[in-house]
Design an enzyme around this catalytic site. Structure first.
Site, short mmCIF file in Angstrom:
data_model
loop_
_atom_site.label_atom_id
_atom_site.label_comp_id
_atom_site.label_asym_id
_atom_site.label_seq_id
_atom_site.Cartn_x
_atom_site.Cartn_y
_atom_site.Cartn_z
N TYR A 9 -1.58 3.90 -6.42
CA TYR A 9 -2.85 4.82 -6.27
C TYR A 9 -3.13 5.59 -7.36
O TYR A 9 -3.66 6.77 -7.06
CB TYR A 9 -2.67 5.34 -4.71
CG TYR A 9 -2.84 4.52 -3.72
CD1 TYR A 9 -4.03 4.35 -2.84
CD2 TYR A 9 -1.88 3.74 -3.14
CE1 TYR A 9 -4.16 3.78 -1.96
CE2 TYR A 9 -2.18 2.63 -2.13
CZ TYR A 9 -3.42 2.87 -1.34
OH TYR A 9 -3.32 1.84 -0.23
N ASP A 35 -1.60 -2.95 -4.15
CA ASP A 35 -1.64 -1.39 -3.88
C ASP A 35 -0.41 -0.61 -4.21
O ASP A 35 0.31 -0.33 -3.27
CB ASP A 35 -2.41 -1.06 -2.70
CG ASP A 35 -3.81 -1.20 -2.86
OD1 ASP A 35 -4.29 -1.73 -3.77
OD2 ASP A 35 -4.49 -0.90 -1.70
N HIS A 66 -3.52 -9.59 -0.85
CA HIS A 66 -3.56 -8.29 -0.61
C HIS A 66 -4.51 -8.03 0.69
O HIS A 66 -4.43 -7.46 1.60
CB HIS A 66 -4.25 -7.28 -1.79
CG HIS A 66 -4.32 -6.11 -1.55
ND1 HIS A 66 -3.34 -5.16 -1.20
CD2 HIS A 66 -5.63 -5.11 -1.40
CE1 HIS A 66 -3.84 -3.92 -0.95
NE2 HIS A 66 -4.96 -3.90 -0.95
N VAL A 103 -5.27 -3.28 5.02
CA VAL A 103 -5.74 -2.48 6.15
C VAL A 103 -4.34 -1.53 6.46
O VAL A 103 -3.26 -2.26 6.37
CB VAL A 103 -5.71 -3.49 7.26
CG1 VAL A 103 -5.86 -2.63 8.54
CG2 VAL A 103 -7.10 -4.20 7.03
N ASP A 133 0.70 -1.13 0.05
CA ASP A 133 0.11 0.04 0.05
C ASP A 133 0.89 1.28 0.01
O ASP A 133 0.83 2.12 0.80
CB ASP A 133 -0.84 0.10 1.19
CG ASP A 133 -2.02 -1.34 1.20
OD1 ASP A 133 -3.12 -0.88 0.86
OD2 ASP A 133 -1.57 -2.20 1.38
N ASN A 171 -6.72 -3.59 -4.61
CA ASN A 171 -7.95 -3.19 -5.14
C ASN A 171 -7.72 -2.10 -5.90
O ASN A 171 -8.36 -1.62 -6.73
CB ASN A 171 -8.88 -2.77 -3.88
CG ASN A 171 -8.42 -2.11 -2.72
OD1 ASN A 171 -7.36 -2.32 -2.22
ND2 ASN A 171 -8.98 -0.97 -2.57
N HIS A 175 -11.82 -3.31 6.98
CA HIS A 175 -12.06 -4.15 6.03
C HIS A 175 -12.27 -5.44 6.64
O HIS A 175 -11.71 -6.53 6.28
CB HIS A 175 -10.49 -4.27 4.96
CG HIS A 175 -10.35 -3.01 4.54
ND1 HIS A 175 -11.19 -2.56 3.45
CD2 HIS A 175 -9.15 -2.17 4.58
CE1 HIS A 175 -10.65 -1.42 2.91
NE2 HIS A 175 -9.51 -1.14 3.45
#
Length: 435
Positions: A174, A171, A287, A325, A144, A204, A297
């Site tokens: 972004y 991720d 993920h 998360v 992330d 995602n 989540h």
């Protein structure tokens, strides 16, 4: 750490608890990337990845559509004794047109060796370091990421780490439909990703689907090509690779995973081929976490967990890394929703620096399987010391990199009472024979 200590203890746990007066820092703004005039043939967004035994894939982008797709390389600066031919692709996304995206596989390469390389016959010289062929080996782990001030801090901390491979459980940029942000992300990570292989899977924020117009993973698949074909997969969204005694499985939380899916059947076949004498450590990344005591989540991974956890458990997976998360959490060895000394340790590390901020609320009381949890940005370092012992550390971004906010020594399951070759083969055979 003396070798006698490693041999004496099967599992040694060190969990440093955050100080009571620790105050989490405020979010940082998104990074700004001023436009710069560059030659249309100059390679940009250079990154490398493992591509099968003794090979690496070099990826880069040029704005010149006629730029060739090859890499010159050698073991001395400016002297290129070898040539790797490649391929190229590009994609359109509404009004956006990507540059020419190049992928070239080089090798065979010697382990633990510095190579100097040049993309497309021009531009600057880069260098890379191949991983060792045997233990010890260290992985940097951060998910992330995004493109904020905290992302920059994460990358700066990782740059201080002596590691061989970066693992990223989804991720990346972004970009979220704004395709130029894939370009700025590629430039942001190039200083690290052009030197050490980055092995990634989708999250995602890689889903950029416009129904009937654009495939949801076209940006991710075009830019970050992983060794799926080399591992017998038919999708860039799930694959595996081996390095220095470790077998790593990268799974897709956002592609079909039920027992009738291509991913599930590929996973069964991949696990059946794992040789725990050659690769005593088995790691999985995806993920969406299955074990998560954060309010964020909750239950999103339950479907995948129901289908695939029995496979990972029967195969003796040692560690599972996830993201999603925006916080850090480490569990005990777990399986089927409870502590189990023969299950994997699950580590959520979706704290790389995303623009959405931290997930600060946790379930109270903490589940019995949760060992350490904290909503802070950071990264992890996993050192596989030898075939039996590994050392995991997690580092907050607002501490010095050498400061360990959480750490644990782990013993491989194949060297525990949980695992015998007969027992493992029986468990896995049972799973593999299920319709």
């Amino acid at each position: 750490m003396e070798r006698t200590l490693l041999v004496t203890f099967s599992v040694i746990l060190f969990a440093s608890v955050a100080a009571d007066d620790y105050v989490r820092p405020k979010p940082r703004q998104a990074l700004q990337f001023p436009w710069q005039q560059k030659s249309t043939s100059q390679p940009e967004q250079v990154h490398i990845s493992l591509a099968g035994d003794k090979h690496m894939r070099v990826s880069w982008v040029t704005n010149d559509k006629s730029s060739p797709s090859f890499v010159e390389y050698g073991t001395s600066p400016g002297k290129y004794s070898f040539l790797g031919q490649g391929e190229s692709t590009s994609y359109s996304y509404i009004f956006y047109r990507s540059g020419k995206i190049h992928h070239a596989v080089i090798g065979p390469l010697e382990p633990d060796t510095v190579y100097y390389y040049r993309c497309g016959g021009g531009g600057p010289e880069f260098h890379l370091k191949t991983p060792p062929s045997r233990f010890p080996i260290t992985f940097a782990v951060a998910g992330d990421l995004g493109q904020t001030g905290w992302t920059k801090s994460t990358l700066d901390h990782i740059d201080q780490c002596k590691y061989e491979v970066h693992l990223l459980p989804g991720d990346l940029s972004y970009a979220d439909y704004m395709q130029h942000k894939w370009d700025t992300f590629g430039e942001l990570v190039q200083p690290l990703a052009s030197v050490r292989p980055w092995m990634v899977t989708q999250g995602n924020h890689e889903k950029e689907n416009i129904p009937f117009v654009v495939d949801e993973f076209v940006s991710f698949n075009s830019r970050w090509k992983m060794p799926y074909a080399e591992s017998g997969s038919n999708s860039n969204l799930y694959y595996s690779f081996e390095v220095a005694g470790v077998h790593v499985i990268m799974l897709g939380s956002y592609t079909d995973y039920d027992r009738y899916s291509d991913q599930y059947n590929w996973l069964k076949g991949d696990l059946a081929k794992v040789d725990r004498e050659r690769t005593p450590w088995l790691i999985a990344l995806f993920h969406v976490p299955w074990y998560n005591s954060n309010d964020a989540h909750q239950n999103e991974g339950d479907g995948m967990m129901a289908e695939m956890e029995p496979l990972l458990y029967a195969s003796g997976v040692d560690i599972v890394f996830t993201g999603h998360v925006h916080a850090y959490e480490r569990t005990k060895r777990v399986n089927n929703g409870r502590s189990d000394p023969c299950g994997p340790v699950h580590i959520t590390i979706g704290d790389g620096g995303n623009r959405e901020g931290l997930a600060r609320k946790y379930k109270d009381p903490s589940p019995e399987w949760s060992v350490f949890r904290e909503a802070s940005f950071g990264h992890g370092e996993l050192q596989m010391v030898n075939s039996t012992h590994a050392h995991w550390t997690w580092h907050r971004n607002d501490d010095d990199e050498p400061t360990k906010s959480d750490e644990v020594w782990l013993t491989s399951l194949v060297n525990s009472g949980c695992w015998t070759e007969k027992k493992w083969n029986e468990n896995l055979r049972k799973i593999l024979m299920e319709p």
